[in-house]
Write a protein that holds these residues in place. Structure first.
Motif, mmCIF file in Angstrom:
data_model
loop_
_atom_site.group_PDB
_atom_site.id
_atom_site.type_symbol
_atom_site.label_atom_id
_atom_site.label_comp_id
_atom_site.label_asym_id
_atom_site.label_seq_id
_atom_site.Cartn_x
_atom_site.Cartn_y
_atom_site.Cartn_z
ATOM 1 N N ALA A 186 -5.192 0.356 -9.920
ATOM 2 C CA ALA A 186 -5.060 0.143 -8.467
ATOM 3 C C ALA A 186 -4.856 1.478 -7.749
ATOM 4 O O ALA A 186 -5.401 1.700 -6.665
ATOM 5 C CB ALA A 186 -3.904 -0.810 -8.178
ATOM 6 N N ALA A 187 -4.088 2.369 -8.365
ATOM 7 C CA ALA A 187 -3.875 3.695 -7.776
ATOM 8 C C ALA A 187 -5.186 4.481 -7.740
ATOM 9 O O ALA A 187 -5.482 5.155 -6.746
ATOM 10 C CB ALA A 187 -2.810 4.459 -8.557
ATOM 11 N N LEU A 188 -5.986 4.391 -8.809
ATOM 12 C CA LEU A 188 -7.281 5.069 -8.825
ATOM 13 C C LEU A 188 -8.216 4.499 -7.756
ATOM 14 O O LEU A 188 -8.930 5.243 -7.082
ATOM 15 C CB LEU A 188 -7.941 4.952 -10.199
ATOM 16 N N GLU A 189 -8.204 3.179 -7.588
ATOM 17 C CA GLU A 189 -9.047 2.564 -6.566
ATOM 18 C C GLU A 189 -8.598 2.991 -5.172
ATOM 19 O O GLU A 189 -9.412 3.291 -4.302
ATOM 20 C CB GLU A 189 -9.027 1.040 -6.696
ATOM 21 N N GLN A 244 0.820 -1.208 0.000
ATOM 22 C CA GLN A 244 0.000 0.000 0.000
ATOM 23 C C GLN A 244 0.861 1.268 0.000
ATOM 24 O O GLN A 244 0.528 2.251 -0.649
ATOM 25 C CB GLN A 244 -0.965 -0.003 1.187
ATOM 26 N N GLN A 245 1.960 1.212 0.716
ATOM 27 C CA GLN A 245 2.864 2.366 0.732
ATOM 28 C C GLN A 245 3.465 2.578 -0.661
ATOM 29 O O GLN A 245 3.523 3.694 -1.156
ATOM 30 C CB GLN A 245 3.976 2.153 1.762
ATOM 31 N N VAL A 246 3.884 1.499 -1.286
ATOM 32 C CA VAL A 246 4.437 1.588 -2.639
ATOM 33 C C VAL A 246 3.364 2.081 -3.608
ATOM 34 O O VAL A 246 3.634 2.906 -4.479
ATOM 35 C CB VAL A 246 5.047 0.239 -3.078
ATOM 36 N N LEU A 247 2.131 1.602 -3.444
ATOM 37 C CA LEU A 247 1.051 2.048 -4.320
ATOM 38 C C LEU A 247 0.825 3.556 -4.171
ATOM 39 O O LEU A 247 0.496 4.236 -5.142
ATOM 40 C CB LEU A 247 -0.230 1.272 -4.023
ATOM 41 N N ALA A 281 11.195 5.580 -8.606
ATOM 42 C CA ALA A 281 10.536 6.235 -7.477
ATOM 43 C C ALA A 281 10.266 5.265 -6.323
ATOM 44 O O ALA A 281 10.359 5.643 -5.161
ATOM 45 C CB ALA A 281 9.224 6.881 -7.928
ATOM 46 N N THR A 282 9.942 4.025 -6.651
ATOM 47 C CA THR A 282 9.605 3.040 -5.616
ATOM 48 C C THR A 282 10.815 2.280 -5.099
ATOM 49 O O THR A 282 10.747 1.662 -4.035
ATOM 50 C CB THR A 282 8.591 2.015 -6.148
ATOM 51 N N GLY A 283 11.909 2.302 -5.868
ATOM 52 C CA GLY A 283 13.082 1.521 -5.489
ATOM 53 C C GLY A 283 12.919 0.035 -5.775
ATOM 54 O O GLY A 283 13.707 -0.786 -5.296
ATOM 55 N N LEU A 284 11.899 -0.302 -6.574
ATOM 56 C CA LEU A 284 11.655 -1.702 -6.928
ATOM 57 C C LEU A 284 11.966 -1.927 -8.402
ATOM 58 O O LEU A 284 11.848 -1.012 -9.214
ATOM 59 C CB LEU A 284 10.194 -2.072 -6.666
ATOM 60 N N ASN A 285 12.339 -3.141 -8.728
ATOM 61 C CA ASN A 285 12.570 -3.441 -10.140
ATOM 62 C C ASN A 285 11.244 -3.800 -10.812
ATOM 63 O O ASN A 285 10.239 -4.048 -10.154
ATOM 64 C CB ASN A 285 13.621 -4.547 -10.305
ATOM 65 N N PHE A 311 1.905 8.858 -11.054
ATOM 66 C CA PHE A 311 0.851 9.048 -12.047
ATOM 67 C C PHE A 311 0.207 10.424 -11.902
ATOM 68 O O PHE A 311 -0.114 11.061 -12.903
ATOM 69 C CB PHE A 311 -0.219 7.959 -11.931
ATOM 70 N N ARG A 312 0.032 10.898 -10.676
ATOM 71 C CA ARG A 312 -0.567 12.218 -10.467
ATOM 72 C C ARG A 312 0.333 13.293 -11.068
ATOM 73 O O ARG A 312 -0.146 14.237 -11.678
ATOM 74 C CB ARG A 312 -0.770 12.484 -8.975
ATOM 75 N N ASP A 313 1.628 13.132 -10.927
ATOM 76 C CA ASP A 313 2.561 14.125 -11.459
ATOM 77 C C ASP A 313 2.650 14.095 -12.976
ATOM 78 O O ASP A 313 2.693 15.133 -13.620
ATOM 79 C CB ASP A 313 3.960 13.916 -10.868
ATOM 80 N N GLY A 314 2.697 12.881 -13.557
ATOM 81 C CA GLY A 314 2.955 12.784 -14.986
ATOM 82 C C GLY A 314 1.803 12.297 -15.835
ATOM 83 O O GLY A 314 1.906 12.287 -17.055
ATOM 84 N N GLY A 315 0.707 11.866 -15.195
ATOM 85 C CA GLY A 315 -0.375 11.270 -15.966
ATOM 86 C C GLY A 315 -0.056 9.821 -16.298
ATOM 87 O O GLY A 315 1.067 9.350 -16.084
#
Length: 191
Positions: free
Chosen positions: A62-65, A15-18, A41-45, A25-29
């Motif tokens: 998922a981000a929209l939800e 949830q934190q990563v989401l 940004a997340t530090g994940l591959n 997405f909010r910044d760049g669409g």
């Protein structure tokens, strides 16, 4: 027989990563945000991101939800305050303005999903669910207070909230947003 999960167990808070994904997405669409940017940004591959959320579109949905759920929780908090109608709508506008001015990014749904909804049915459906939830919750406030045309008034409040998001993203000052909110309250929320 239950098969054990493949690979290593997740060592991150999904949830934190989401939340970080939603911020990207909010910044760049949706279209302009690359998976490489999300990974950085997340530090994940990429494989970890895919395993947790699916492809880029699934991450966005998922981000929209998550965004819709967060707004619903905000409504729950406002309703729990036991305020009168005018104070509740005032608090909603104040909460929205503060949120939108945080980095001048506006609302994830209004600021990014509207562009994608025209060509993607899943995103259009997610955006519709967000807007419907907002309208329904606000209409409930008006109806609870016996105000005529609760649905219409709720849609006006929702439309103003969306306008505030766009205006915040455009860099308009807090004072302008607060004036619009105050004028809306005077026009449609009885004393």
């Amino acid at each position: 027989m239950i098969k054990p999960a493949r690979g290593r167990p997740r060592s991150f808070d999904a949830q934190q990563v989401l939340g970080i994904v939603a911020d990207r997405f909010r910044d760049g669409g949706f279209s302009a945000t690359s998976l490489d940017e999300i990974a950085e940004a997340t530090g994940l591959n990429r494989p970890s991101l895919y395993a947790a959320y699916g492809d880029k579109k699934a991450m966005y949905l998922a981000a929209l939800e998550r965004h819709r759920e967060s707004i619903a929780q905000g409504f729950d908090l406002l309703e729990g305050e036991g305020l009168g109608l005018r104070d509740t709508v005032t608090a909603l506008f104040a909460w929205s303005i503060a949120s939108y001015l945080s980095g001048a990014r506006g609302c994830l749904g209004v600021s990014t999903a509207t562009a994608e909804a025209a060509r993607d049915a899943d995103i259009r459906s997610a955006l519709d669910a967000l807007l419907t939830m907002i309208d329904t919750r606000i209409a409930g406030w008006f109806a609870h207070h016996g105000i005529a045309d609760a649905d219409g008034r709720a849609q006006i409040v929702g439309a103003v909230i969306h306008s505030l998001s766009v205006r915040a993203r455009a860099g308009q000052p807090r004072a302008t947003l607060e004036t619009i909110a105050a004028q809306t309250i005077e026009l449609i929320v009885p004393r």
